[in-house]
Motif scaffolding. Structure first.
Motif, PDB file in Angstrom:
ATOM      1  N   CYS A   5       1.031  -1.460  -0.398  1.00 42.08           N
ATOM      2  CA  CYS A   5      -0.117   0.125   0.215  1.00 42.08           C
ATOM      3  C   CYS A   5       0.691   0.999   0.284  1.00 42.08           C
ATOM      4  O   CYS A   5       1.830   1.161   1.015  1.00 42.08           O
ATOM      5  N   LEU A   6       0.570   1.837  -1.030  1.00 42.57           N
ATOM      6  CA  LEU A   6       1.178   3.475  -0.499  1.00 42.57           C
ATOM      7  C   LEU A   6      -0.344   4.376  -0.580  1.00 42.57           C
ATOM      8  O   LEU A   6      -0.863   5.528  -1.333  1.00 42.57           O
ATOM      9  N   PHE A   7      -0.238   4.859   1.162  1.00 42.19           N
ATOM     10  CA  PHE A   7      -0.958   6.075   0.872  1.00 42.19           C
ATOM     11  C   PHE A   7      -0.345   7.891   1.640  1.00 42.19           C
ATOM     12  O   PHE A   7       0.414   7.593   1.324  1.00 42.19           O
ATOM     13  N   VAL A   8      -1.328   8.331   0.279  1.00 48.56           N
ATOM     14  CA  VAL A   8      -0.931   9.792   0.150  1.00 48.56           C
ATOM     15  C   VAL A   8      -2.094  10.431   0.481  1.00 48.56           C
ATOM     16  O   VAL A   8      -3.056  10.756   0.691  1.00 48.56           O
ATOM     17  N   ASP A   9      -0.998  10.899   2.393  1.00 46.97           N
ATOM     18  CA  ASP A   9      -2.514  11.476   2.800  1.00 46.97           C
ATOM     19  C   ASP A   9      -1.825  13.091   2.179  1.00 46.97           C
ATOM     20  O   ASP A   9      -0.383  13.818   1.920  1.00 46.97           O
ATOM     21  N   ASP A  10      -3.294  13.709   2.189  1.00 49.67           N
ATOM     22  CA  ASP A  10      -3.219  14.910   0.871  1.00 49.67           C
ATOM     23  C   ASP A  10      -3.491  16.180   1.750  1.00 49.67           C
ATOM     24  O   ASP A  10      -4.721  16.706   2.047  1.00 49.67           O
ATOM     25  N   GLY A  11      -2.779  16.266   2.797  1.00 44.80           N
ATOM     26  CA  GLY A  11      -3.332  17.121   4.001  1.00 44.80           C
ATOM     27  C   GLY A  11      -4.325  17.485   4.632  1.00 44.80           C
ATOM     28  O   GLY A  11      -4.935  18.266   4.843  1.00 44.80           O
ATOM     29  N   SER A  12      -4.899  15.648   4.796  1.00 42.55           N
ATOM     30  CA  SER A  12      -5.438  15.890   5.992  1.00 42.55           C
ATOM     31  C   SER A  12      -5.454  16.792   7.729  1.00 42.55           C
ATOM     32  O   SER A  12      -4.165  16.626   7.947  1.00 42.55           O
ATOM     33  N   ALA A  13      -6.823  17.226   7.769  1.00 43.11           N
ATOM     34  CA  ALA A  13      -7.118  17.828   9.388  1.00 43.11           C
ATOM     35  C   ALA A  13      -7.157  16.725  10.504  1.00 43.11           C
ATOM     36  O   ALA A  13      -7.119  17.792  11.641  1.00 43.11           O
ATOM     37  N   ASP A  14      -7.552  15.655  10.377  1.00 46.03           N
ATOM     38  CA  ASP A  14      -8.034  14.702  11.061  1.00 46.03           C
ATOM     39  C   ASP A  14      -7.066  13.359  11.421  1.00 46.03           C
ATOM     40  O   ASP A  14      -5.588  14.027  11.616  1.00 46.03           O
ATOM     41  N   ARG A  15      -7.161  12.265  12.186  1.00 45.91           N
ATOM     42  CA  ARG A  15      -6.526  11.667  12.349  1.00 45.91           C
ATOM     43  C   ARG A  15      -5.489  10.642  11.445  1.00 45.91           C
ATOM     44  O   ARG A  15      -5.259   9.408  11.845  1.00 45.91           O
ATOM     45  N   SER A  16      -6.216  11.207  10.297  1.00 47.93           N
ATOM     46  CA  SER A  16      -5.482  10.178   9.060  1.00 47.93           C
ATOM     47  C   SER A  16      -4.316   9.931   9.442  1.00 47.93           C
ATOM     48  O   SER A  16      -3.951   8.902   9.509  1.00 47.93           O
ATOM     49  N   ARG A  17      -3.161  10.691  10.017  1.00 46.34           N
ATOM     50  CA  ARG A  17      -1.680  10.543   9.565  1.00 46.34           C
ATOM     51  C   ARG A  17      -1.338  10.121  10.930  1.00 46.34           C
ATOM     52  O   ARG A  17      -0.304   9.002  10.145  1.00 46.34           O
TER      53      ARG A  17
END
Ligand code: UDP
Ligand code: MG
Length: 323
Positions: free
Chosen positions: A37-49
């Motif tokens: 998996c390659l997760f690309v976080d697009d600037g999330s403001a929640d707990r995603s990161r």
């Protein structure tokens, strides 16, 4: 055994990530190939990161990129495509609307020699009529305007062979429509029909404004038609002007009617307006050329070369990978 990289753009998807990872893991265990998996976080403001970090610590198949802010799903996908190094790359939404269980079927079709396997929605659940209708209309308009065989009713969910990925990487335009670019590369493409599920949790991240911007990027990126509208209008205006003038002349010569000053004026106005629109169209044509040049897409893509040929100046044409 092949390595399949699954690229996931993520924007505030804390409620979906664990479930997504669980289902991808299940799929991975059910097949011989390796899924990473390659997760690309697009600037999330929640707990995603945080969640992505935890997943990556517990599972070495998980890798991630965090963008510095929200750049939009197209940019997030681009980051993923730039970094995914599997033999094939799958793009999938984080919200489980695209069921990961379809991936093994995609891999089968890839093994049969297809370079792009795009998942086409047979049905979509849990979406409003307005969303379904605008999506329906969008896919048909862009298909007609683009001159590229962009498949209808197809989101990001697709599998691409590595050589397609390498070509998409060469397209560096900023305003991008990744689905269009993938279709544009050519190669052997096939559809896989599937039923689209409801969002696992959370809300759609595509606001009407984001969708409009994407639609603009899709139309402008693949069609010069908007620039040519004025040519058509200009031609009509000129034609109208000539018709009025011809009518006046005929009435004057055959019936001896006096020339109407108003009608003459109208004819002149249409002529001037028409010529201006035509010239705008000519300018538009040049702008279109500058824009296409600036997009700097590859001029051609070679699918195969005889081995005696030297590799082209634009980088070696990729040869078929191990499937
Ligand atoms: N997404 C993203 N950046 C954005 C908007 C969306 O990375 O600015 C991601 C989102 O997290 C999801 C995918 O793009 O994984 C599709 O978004 P969504 O499901 O909200 O769109 P829809 O299915 O409603 O068209
Ligand atoms: Mg969705």
């Amino acid at each position: 055994m092949a390595r399949i990289s699954v690229v996931v753009p993520i924007y505030n998807e804390e409620t979906c990530l664990r479930e997504l990872h669980r289902r991808l893991t299940e799929v991975d265990e059910s097949i011989d190939d390796d899924i990473e998996c390659l997760f690309v976080d697009d600037g999330s403001a929640d707990r995603s990161r945080e969640i992505i970090r935890e997943l990556a610590e517990a599972d070495e198949r998980v890798r991630y990129i965090f963008l510095s802010r929200n750049f939009g799903a197209e940019a997030a996908l681009t980051a993923g495509i730039d970094h995914a190094d599997g033999d094939a790359v799958v793009l999938i939404d984080a919200d489980l609307q695209d069921p990961p269980e379809v991936i093994p079927e995609m891999i089968d079709l890839w093994r049969e020699g297809n370079d792009i396997v795009y998942a086409q929605r047979r049905s979509r659940k849990g979406e409003r009529f307005t969303k379904r209708f605008s999506a329906w209309l969008f896919y048909r308009i862009i298909r007609h305007l683009s001159g590229v065989n962009i498949p209808v009713d197809t989101g990001y969910f697709r599998l691409m062979d590595r050589r397609v990925v390498l070509e998409v990487r060469r397209c560096r335009e900023i305003h991008r429509f990744v689905r269009g670019l993938v279709a544009w590369t050519g190669f052997r493409q096939t559809a896989l029909r599937y039923d689209r599920d409801e969002r696992h949790a959370g809300e759609t991240k595509f606001t009407p404004i984001k969708m409009t911007v994407l639609a603009m990027d899709a139309v402008l990126g693949f069609s010069g038609l908007p620039l040519r509208v004025s040519v058509v209008l200009g031609l009509f205006a000129c034609l109208f002007s000539v018709l009025i003038f011809a009518g006046l002349l005929i009435a004057r010569i055959w019936q001896g009617a006096p020339m109407s000053g108003y009608a003459l004026l109208a004819s002149a106005i249409f002529l001037i307006g028409g010529v201006q629109l035509l010239m705008l169209g000519v300018l538009g044509e040049y702008i279109d050329r500058i824009y296409r040049q600036e997009q700097a897409r590859p001029i051609y893509i070679a699918a195969e070369k005889s081995s005696a040929l030297p590799s082209g100046p634009e980088g070696a044409a990729p040869v078929a990978t191990s499937r």
